[in-house]
Design a protein around this motif. Structure first.
Motif, short mmCIF file in Angstrom:
data_model
loop_
_atom_site.label_atom_id
_atom_site.label_comp_id
_atom_site.label_asym_id
_atom_site.label_seq_id
_atom_site.Cartn_x
_atom_site.Cartn_y
_atom_site.Cartn_z
N PHE A 1 0.84 -1.19 0.00
CA PHE A 1 0.00 0.00 0.00
C PHE A 1 0.88 1.24 0.00
O PHE A 1 1.98 1.23 0.57
CB PHE A 1 -0.88 0.04 1.25
CG PHE A 1 -2.11 -0.82 1.18
CD1 PHE A 1 -3.37 -0.24 1.04
CD2 PHE A 1 -2.02 -2.20 1.29
CE1 PHE A 1 -4.51 -1.03 0.99
CE2 PHE A 1 -3.16 -3.00 1.25
CZ PHE A 1 -4.41 -2.40 1.09
N LEU A 2 0.36 2.32 -0.57
CA LEU A 2 1.03 3.62 -0.49
C LEU A 2 0.28 4.57 0.44
O LEU A 2 0.56 5.78 0.45
CB LEU A 2 1.18 4.23 -1.89
CG LEU A 2 2.18 3.51 -2.80
CD1 LEU A 2 2.20 4.14 -4.18
CD2 LEU A 2 3.58 3.51 -2.18
N LEU A 3 -0.66 4.05 1.20
CA LEU A 3 -1.37 4.79 2.24
C LEU A 3 -1.90 3.78 3.24
O LEU A 3 -1.78 2.57 3.01
CB LEU A 3 -2.49 5.64 1.66
CG LEU A 3 -3.83 4.94 1.34
CD1 LEU A 3 -4.89 5.99 1.03
CD2 LEU A 3 -3.73 3.94 0.22
N MET B 1 5.29 -6.91 -8.16
CA MET B 1 4.85 -5.99 -7.11
C MET B 1 3.47 -5.45 -7.45
O MET B 1 3.27 -4.80 -8.48
CB MET B 1 5.84 -4.82 -6.95
CG MET B 1 5.42 -3.79 -5.91
SD MET B 1 5.42 -4.45 -4.21
CE MET B 1 7.11 -4.06 -3.70
N LEU B 2 2.51 -5.74 -6.58
CA LEU B 2 1.15 -5.24 -6.73
C LEU B 2 0.98 -4.04 -5.80
O LEU B 2 1.40 -4.10 -4.64
CB LEU B 2 0.12 -6.30 -6.35
CG LEU B 2 0.08 -7.61 -7.13
CD1 LEU B 2 1.09 -8.61 -6.59
CD2 LEU B 2 -1.32 -8.21 -7.06
N VAL B 3 0.36 -2.98 -6.30
CA VAL B 3 0.32 -1.74 -5.52
C VAL B 3 -1.11 -1.21 -5.42
O VAL B 3 -1.79 -1.01 -6.43
CB VAL B 3 1.22 -0.66 -6.14
CG1 VAL B 3 1.28 0.56 -5.21
CG2 VAL B 3 2.63 -1.19 -6.39
N HIS B 4 -1.54 -0.96 -4.17
CA HIS B 4 -2.72 -0.14 -3.93
C HIS B 4 -2.27 1.30 -4.10
O HIS B 4 -1.60 1.86 -3.23
CB HIS B 4 -3.28 -0.38 -2.53
CG HIS B 4 -4.52 0.42 -2.23
ND1 HIS B 4 -5.69 -0.16 -1.83
CD2 HIS B 4 -4.76 1.75 -2.29
CE1 HIS B 4 -6.62 0.78 -1.65
NE2 HIS B 4 -6.06 1.96 -1.93
N HIS C 1 2.14 -4.08 -10.95
CA HIS C 1 0.71 -4.26 -11.25
C HIS C 1 -0.10 -3.27 -10.44
O HIS C 1 0.03 -3.21 -9.20
CB HIS C 1 0.29 -5.69 -10.90
CG HIS C 1 -1.13 -6.00 -11.20
ND1 HIS C 1 -1.60 -6.18 -12.49
CD2 HIS C 1 -2.22 -6.15 -10.38
CE1 HIS C 1 -2.90 -6.45 -12.44
NE2 HIS C 1 -3.30 -6.43 -11.18
N ILE C 2 -0.91 -2.46 -11.12
CA ILE C 2 -1.78 -1.51 -10.45
C ILE C 2 -3.09 -2.21 -10.08
O ILE C 2 -3.79 -2.74 -10.95
CB ILE C 2 -2.09 -0.30 -11.36
CG1 ILE C 2 -0.80 0.41 -11.79
CG2 ILE C 2 -3.05 0.67 -10.66
CD1 ILE C 2 -0.05 1.09 -10.68
N LEU C 3 -3.40 -2.19 -8.79
CA LEU C 3 -4.62 -2.82 -8.32
C LEU C 3 -5.83 -1.89 -8.48
O LEU C 3 -5.69 -0.67 -8.42
CB LEU C 3 -4.46 -3.20 -6.84
CG LEU C 3 -3.37 -4.23 -6.54
CD1 LEU C 3 -3.04 -4.23 -5.05
CD2 LEU C 3 -3.80 -5.62 -6.98
N HIS C 4 -7.00 -2.48 -8.69
CA HIS C 4 -8.32 -1.82 -8.68
C HIS C 4 -8.29 -0.36 -9.18
O HIS C 4 -8.65 0.56 -8.45
CB HIS C 4 -8.96 -1.91 -7.30
CG HIS C 4 -8.05 -1.58 -6.13
ND1 HIS C 4 -7.29 -0.44 -6.06
CD2 HIS C 4 -7.81 -2.27 -4.99
CE1 HIS C 4 -6.63 -0.43 -4.92
NE2 HIS C 4 -6.93 -1.53 -4.26
N LEU C 5 -7.90 -0.16 -10.43
CA LEU C 5 -7.89 1.19 -10.98
C LEU C 5 -9.31 1.75 -11.05
O LEU C 5 -10.21 1.12 -11.61
CB LEU C 5 -7.28 1.19 -12.38
CG LEU C 5 -7.17 2.58 -13.03
CD1 LEU C 5 -6.05 3.39 -12.38
CD2 LEU C 5 -6.97 2.48 -14.53
N SER C 6 -9.50 2.94 -10.49
CA SER C 6 -10.81 3.58 -10.59
C SER C 6 -10.75 4.92 -11.31
O SER C 6 -11.77 5.40 -11.81
CB SER C 6 -11.43 3.77 -9.20
OG SER C 6 -10.93 4.92 -8.54
N SER C 7 -9.58 5.55 -11.37
CA SER C 7 -9.46 6.87 -12.00
C SER C 7 -9.10 6.74 -13.48
O SER C 7 -8.00 6.32 -13.82
CB SER C 7 -8.39 7.71 -11.30
OG SER C 7 -8.17 8.90 -12.03
N ALA D 1 -0.21 8.52 -7.26
CA ALA D 1 0.36 7.24 -6.86
C ALA D 1 0.66 6.35 -8.06
O ALA D 1 1.69 5.66 -8.09
CB ALA D 1 -0.60 6.53 -5.90
N VAL D 2 -0.21 6.35 -9.06
CA VAL D 2 0.05 5.56 -10.27
C VAL D 2 1.32 6.07 -10.95
O VAL D 2 2.17 5.27 -11.40
CB VAL D 2 -1.15 5.62 -11.23
CG1 VAL D 2 -0.78 5.04 -12.60
CG2 VAL D 2 -2.34 4.87 -10.65
#
Length: 465
Positions: free
Chosen positions: A172-174, A203-206, A255-261, A239-240
């Protein structure tokens, strides 16, 4: 014709009930079977849990069990959901391996990869992984793999977890929402990325920026608009961008997790063109729900990042069709009804997560049909690509040598979501009462039908699945 196909071939019309070289454990025949060559009329021969024959319909392959598809069924590969929070051990009142894997099977998902949180302990060292595997082993109705976690101070544990078979590492980054899984600063993430490159892990990232979130408005209260403002697109975009540049510098697979933007799509596309090793997922809630339609106090809809506006949703679909977004996975993040603060409807207090493991395929198929998108494309996003990203080499397609993971799907069926009829442990969902297209009629894992009574799922490791 491959060697397997040629050695397994039979004379059209031949039938046999005796054991011989051409008998299979299971044969499935039908006019609509979705193979790696498209949706075609075929007979599928299964032996020892593997697809060992794919032949033209009419070749009359013999087997211990023969199943004929009905005219309104399609045989599709079992879905691969690489973003599931099972929460066992430690928070089994939220969900557990029995309920989660039953829900998966009922939704046509034959493989899940479990996230390293919100279990206690989180999967951040070898001992914690063993505890989670012990919890899962007697309860898995589908195949289950595991991600490891990257948190401050556990860099020495990453290689041990990799060698023990985890498919990659999440950070996570937060703030993650739970105290036992602290977040990484970008420099710490880069340090761990460098470590992962040394053994070619993922590496998977929130990807939401902690500083941007800290400066955003408070989410307190029952106004959805206030909650949405508390998780702005800008926090995700920053963050992305951070993930992209650190991946560019280190050469890690990210890997970017759950992209919403949808704002982030342009920089993602640019990074991919530049050769950055980047993949991206999004989720059914971002593709089917709209911020404009969420009632105030409806905390069942709360998730992080949040469900955004209609214009954003349209661009996410375009990102999928253009190949900028690679896959669709659930981010099944359940909790108890109490933790969703349904009584007060306070978005600042409620747990952020949507439980949708059982509903992903009909949710996406309903929306895809409306848009004129084929079932083949949907399965590419929900089966083939998630398997490829995780390195599940024998999953995600009906192909020779792959695991015999199948879903009997009725694409023209319809139903109305009733949370009390789902296998999820807690009966709360933003989809309650929603009419959906497509039903899962039967699910097979490694050639064995899921009966929801006896668990036959396997625990799977990186490099062996």
């Amino acid at each position: 014709m491959s060697n397997i196909e040629s050695t397994e071939a039979t004379t059209p019309g031949a039938q046999s009930t005796q054991s011989n070289a051409n008998d299979y454990d299971l044969v499935i025949r039908g006019a609509r079977i979705m193979t790696s060559a498209g949706t075609v009329a075929r007979e599928i021969g299964v032996r020892d849990g593997k697809v060992v024959a794919i032949e033209p319909l009419g070749n009359a392959l013999s087997a211990t069990e023969v199943i004929e598809l009905t005219d309104d069924e399609v045989l599709i590969p079992g879905l691969v959901d690489t973003h599931v929070h099972v929460n066992e051990p430690g928070r089994t009142e939220w969900e557990g391996f029995e309920s989660a894997t039953k829900a998966a099977a009922a939704g046509g998902v034959t493989t899940i990869v479990d996230m390293p949180l919100n279990s206690i302990p989180p999967t951040v060292n070898f001992e914690a992984l063993e505890l989670k595997q012990d919890a899962a082993r007697p309860k898995a109705f589908v195949d289950v793999g595991f991600w490891g976690g990257a948190i401050p101070g556990n860099k020495p544990d990453l290689r041990k977890l990799h060698d023990a078979g985890v498919f990659g590492f999440k950070c996570f980054l937060l703030h993650s929402g739970v105290e036992e899984f602290p977040y990484l600063e970008p420099d710490e993430m880069e340090e761990d990325m460098t470590e992962l490159v040394s053994f070619d892990s993922l590496m998977l990232v929130h990807a939401e920026d902690s500083r941007a979130i800290d400066r955003a408005p408070n989410a307190e209260g029952d106004q959805y608009g206030r909650f949405l403002a508390s998780r702005p697109r800008g926090a995700e975009n920053v963050a992305v961008a951070e993930v992209i540049e650190r991946a560019r510098w280190t050469g890690v697979r990210a890997h970017i997790l759950h992209l919403s933007s949808s704002d982030a799509l342009a920089m993602i596309a640019s990074a991919k063109r530049d050769g950055v090793k980047l993949t991206v997922e999004t989720c059914p809630h971002y593709l089917t729900l709209l911020a404009e339609e969420i009632p105030n106090g409806a905390t069942a809809f709360k998730c992080c990042p949040p469900i955004r506006e209609a214009s954003n949703r349209e661009l996410l679909w375009k990102g999928l069709e253009d190949g900028v977004i690679d896959s669709i996975v659930s981010d099944h993040s359940p909790s108890t009804v109490d933790l969703k603060d349904v009584e007060n409807g306070d978005f600042g207090v409620a747990w952020g997560g949507v439980a949708s493991l059982q509903l992903g395929l009909p949710l996406i198929w309903t929306e895809a049909k409306r848009r004129g998108i084929s079932l083949e494309r949907v399965l590419g996003w929900m089966a083939k690509r998630p398997a490829e990203i995780a390195g599940l080499h024998h999953k995600g397609e009906i192909a020779l040598g792959n695991d015999a993971d199948f879903t009997f799907f009725g694409p023209e069926d319809s139903f109305v979501v009733d949370v009390k009829r789902l296998h999820h442990k807690n009966p709360i969902s933003p989809y309650q009462g929603k009419a959906l297209a497509g039903t899962v009629r039967r699910t097979f894992v490694r050639g064995v039908e899921v009966d929801f009574k006896t668990p036959h799922g396997n625990l799977i490791r990186r490099g062996e699945a």
